[in-house]
Design a protein around this motif. Structure first.
Motif, mmCIF file in Angstrom:
data_model
loop_
_atom_site.group_PDB
_atom_site.id
_atom_site.type_symbol
_atom_site.label_atom_id
_atom_site.label_comp_id
_atom_site.label_asym_id
_atom_site.label_seq_id
_atom_site.Cartn_x
_atom_site.Cartn_y
_atom_site.Cartn_z
ATOM 1 N N GLU A 186 0.859 -1.169 0.000
ATOM 2 C CA GLU A 186 0.000 0.000 0.000
ATOM 3 C C GLU A 186 0.903 1.229 0.000
ATOM 4 O OE1 GLU A 186 -2.602 -0.026 3.326
ATOM 5 O OE2 GLU A 186 -3.684 -1.826 2.706
ATOM 6 N N THR A 230 1.747 6.650 3.935
ATOM 7 C CA THR A 230 0.964 7.870 4.143
ATOM 8 C C THR A 230 1.794 8.973 4.779
ATOM 9 O OG1 THR A 230 0.184 7.012 6.277
ATOM 10 C CG2 THR A 230 -1.206 6.613 4.336
ATOM 11 N N THR A 231 3.085 8.971 4.511
ATOM 12 C CA THR A 231 3.941 10.038 5.012
ATOM 13 C C THR A 231 3.775 11.273 4.155
ATOM 14 O OG1 THR A 231 5.803 9.388 3.628
ATOM 15 C CG2 THR A 231 5.618 8.314 5.784
ATOM 16 N N GLU A 285 -8.183 10.031 0.848
ATOM 17 C CA GLU A 285 -8.710 8.789 1.411
ATOM 18 C C GLU A 285 -7.605 7.764 1.654
ATOM 19 O OE1 GLU A 285 -11.733 7.807 -1.416
ATOM 20 O OE2 GLU A 285 -12.968 9.542 -0.872
ATOM 21 N N ASN A 286 -6.638 7.695 0.752
ATOM 22 C CA ASN A 286 -5.538 6.748 0.929
ATOM 23 C C ASN A 286 -4.583 7.158 2.043
ATOM 24 O OD1 ASN A 286 -6.474 5.145 -1.170
ATOM 25 N ND2 ASN A 286 -5.147 6.106 -2.708
ATOM 26 N N SER A 287 -4.685 8.402 2.473
ATOM 27 C CA SER A 287 -3.757 8.904 3.497
ATOM 28 C C SER A 287 -4.414 9.062 4.863
ATOM 29 C CB SER A 287 -3.179 10.253 3.047
ATOM 30 O OG SER A 287 -2.556 10.140 1.789
ATOM 31 N N GLY A 288 -5.639 8.579 5.010
ATOM 32 C CA GLY A 288 -6.281 8.625 6.315
ATOM 33 C C GLY A 288 -7.435 9.582 6.445
ATOM 34 N N GLY A 289 -7.845 10.207 5.336
ATOM 35 C CA GLY A 289 -8.993 11.110 5.388
ATOM 36 C C GLY A 289 -8.647 12.463 5.980
ATOM 37 N N ASN A 290 -9.671 13.278 6.195
ATOM 38 C CA ASN A 290 -9.462 14.621 6.723
ATOM 39 C C ASN A 290 -8.741 14.617 8.066
ATOM 40 O OD1 ASN A 290 -10.796 15.563 4.483
ATOM 41 N ND2 ASN A 290 -12.700 16.066 5.549
ATOM 42 N N GLU A 291 -8.894 13.504 8.815
ATOM 43 C CA GLU A 291 -8.273 13.404 10.130
ATOM 44 C C GLU A 291 -6.750 13.383 10.035
ATOM 45 O OE1 GLU A 291 -10.714 11.480 9.024
ATOM 46 O OE2 GLU A 291 -12.343 12.407 10.197
ATOM 47 N N ALA A 292 -6.212 13.154 8.840
ATOM 48 C CA ALA A 292 -4.756 13.138 8.665
ATOM 49 C C ALA A 292 -4.156 14.533 8.753
ATOM 50 C CB ALA A 292 -4.389 12.480 7.337
#
Length: 544
Positions: free
Chosen positions: A34, A37-38, A120-127
């Motif tokens: 995958e 998500t950095t 979305e692939n990076s964790g959504g708005n919470e990222a």
């Protein structure tokens, strides 16, 4: 060459390699299954989003914006450059759903889709900060859709197969953009450097919100034809001013010390202190900028020395010429200052290809005569819908021309692709927007020392034009025309100030195909978009 652009392209290529080979029969050992998500990974994926609109900003967006305003018109030469009315229709507010100048809305929706996948692939708005740049670009794409087409789809998630999204009312789209920008501004970097050039920063998002707020009454009107500049009230003026103040106080931007001509030249870029957000271009590595192709005098490529001070190794289109009405803004050099040097008018002189300043050497045509441009434009046949002016030197010489985005021969050796970076948000615009918001009744609590006159005179001083002791909205409107011509904001300004339905060549009331309906403040949906989205209806005022 612009080193930061080359590094972004290398990052984009690396990302493409990582994500584009998933169907190969390769054993998975110590490799990602995958995407990480950095921030570094997201930065690589974002390169494609940053440049989503590069080609369109370099030509089609410019044509749609400038030709539908009073800045420019398109003429044809013996039928050449008529192109089924693609350029004449905007000048007459007579767009059709097949015009090539408005066939790019799909790139905006596509840009939103790319941004959504990254989010979305990076964790959504919470990222948080990791996805804030993607959310900023998504908001920017929505802003352009809303500004150009009114109602627009709110694309805040990746669509499932077969999912159709209805267009939302323009006011709802404006509020979605506002909410997104307010949420991410604290998460975006406030760095101002070559490293952040051409990327969304806190200041880019604030400048976008400034544009949204100064046009708030336009975007939240019940319908495009119900906005009335004379009676509209704007509840966001103080918010607009507060954002302008934050950008001004930051100190990372200024009007700069370079000349007006150098600021837009082929060697501009991250060193221009005035540029808050820009689209980078390079004739070799980041192509798409083709303003000079359309604005250059028709035979400039045929002579030994063009008025750009060098031989051009390709011909010019020359179909975009300034309207007589807009040209008036540059006739008074005490008001125009250095900006008048960026407009070819009357007898034309050769420019210095290093300073981009005019010399006293006459620019000659093929017959050895000095090129002389006329302010007025006369059609060969009255009411000619092709806007034909004649396929000869007399026809080519009608209308003033722009050399603001200066051309060099390297451009014309490479498909006429220029290296001039295109500013989208400028510090100068922040100053004049604050002046406008104050004139409209807004209040500045952070910088009460700024007045409409003091802000206006900051602009006048740096272009060596006469300062003023008083200013009203109409003079501010004219000054915006002088300062931001060629930068794709004139149509936006005309609508806000109530001048979009004015008469200007060839948009005259006695011209048979000129349209003055207020619904023409937005473009029709292109036929391709209607075919792709069968649940959408054509914009009001346009044929179904």
């Amino acid at each position: 060459m612009k080193a930061n652009i080359k590094s972004l392209f290398l990052t984009a290529c690396a990302t493409t390699f990582i994500t584009g080979c998933t169907d190969l029969d390769v054993a998975v050992e110590s490799q990602y299954t995958e995407l990480p998500t950095t921030e570094i990974s997201v930065e690589g994926q974002m390169a494609d989003v940053y440049f989503q609109m590069r080609d369109v900003f370099g030509r089609r967006y410019m044509e749609a914006q400038s030709l539908s305003s009073d800045e420019y018109t398109a003429v044809s030469y013996g039928g050449g450059w008529y192109d089924s009315g693609a350029y004449a229709h905007p000048s007459l507010h007579d767009f059709t759903a097949e015009d090539a100048t408005i066939d790019w809305m799909g790139l905006l929706t596509g840009g939103c889709t790319k941004a959504n996948r990254i989010i979305e692939n990076s964790g959504g708005n919470e990222a948080g900060a990791i996805v804030a740049p993607a959310r900023a670009m998504r908001a920017f794409f929505h802003f352009i859709m809303m500004d150009c087409w009114g109602d627009a789809p709110i694309l805040d998630h990746s669509l499932t197969d077969g999912e159709l999204v209805d267009r939302s009312p323009r006011a709802e789209v404006a509020k979605f953009i506002e909410e997104e920008l307010k949420a991410i501004i604290p998460q975006l970097t406030d760095e101002v450097s070559a490293n952040t050039y051409g990327k969304p920063t806190k200041w880019m998002a604030e400048a976008l919100l400034v544009k949204l707020y100064i046009n708030w009454a336009v975007y939240t009107a019940p319908s495009v034809d119900q906005y009335d500049a004379a009676t509209a009230t704007n509840e966001k003026l103080n918010d607009c001013i507060a954002l302008c103040d934050d950008i001004i106080k930051n100190g990372g931007f200024s009007l700069g010390s370079m000349s007006y001509q150098k600021k837009f030249g082929p060697d501009n870029g991250s060193h221009v202190e005035d540029f808050i957000y820009a689209m980078p271009y390079d004739t070799y590595t980041a192509q798409g900028m083709q303003y000079g192709r359309a604005r250059t005098w028709k035979q400039a490529g045929d002579v030994d020395v063009s008025y750009y001070g060098m031989k051009l190794h390709s011909d010019a289109g020359g179909y975009i010429t300034m309207t007589p009405e807009f040209a008036e803004l540059f006739e008074d050099e005490e008001k125009a200052g250095d900006r008048a040097k960026s407009v070819l008018r009357g007898p034309v002189y050769v420019y210095n290809p290093t300073t981009y300043e005019p010399t006293n050497v006459p620019a000659l045509d093929l017959n050895g005569n000095q090129i002389v441009l006329t302010k007025n434009i006369t059609l060969e046949t009255p009411n000619d819908i092709q806007l034909g002016v004649g396929d000869d030197i007399e026809g080519y010489s009608q209308g003033y021309r722009s050399v603001k985005f200066f051309v060099i021969d390297d451009d014309f050796k490479n498909g006429r692709n220029q290296s001039n970076d295109l500013p989208i948000f400028r510090y100068a615009d922040i100053l004049l927007t604050k002046a406008e918001a104050l004139l409209r009744g807004g209040i500045s609590t952070e910088r009460p020392e700024d007045t409409p006159v003091s802000l206006f005179n900051e602009i006048r001083r740096y272009v060596h034009a006469d300062e003023v002791t008083s200013v009203d909205l109409e003079e501010l409107y004219d000054e915006r025309g002088r300062e931001f011509f060629d930068e794709n904001w004139r149509r936006n300004d005309m609508i806000r100030f109530g001048h979009f339905e004015d008469e200007y060549f060839p948009h005259y009331k006695n011209f048979p195909t000129a349209n003055f309906d207020k619904t023409r403040r937005i473009f029709p949906l292109h036929r391709d978009m209607l075919n792709t989205n069968p649940n959408w209806e054509q914009n009001p005022g346009y044929p179904k």
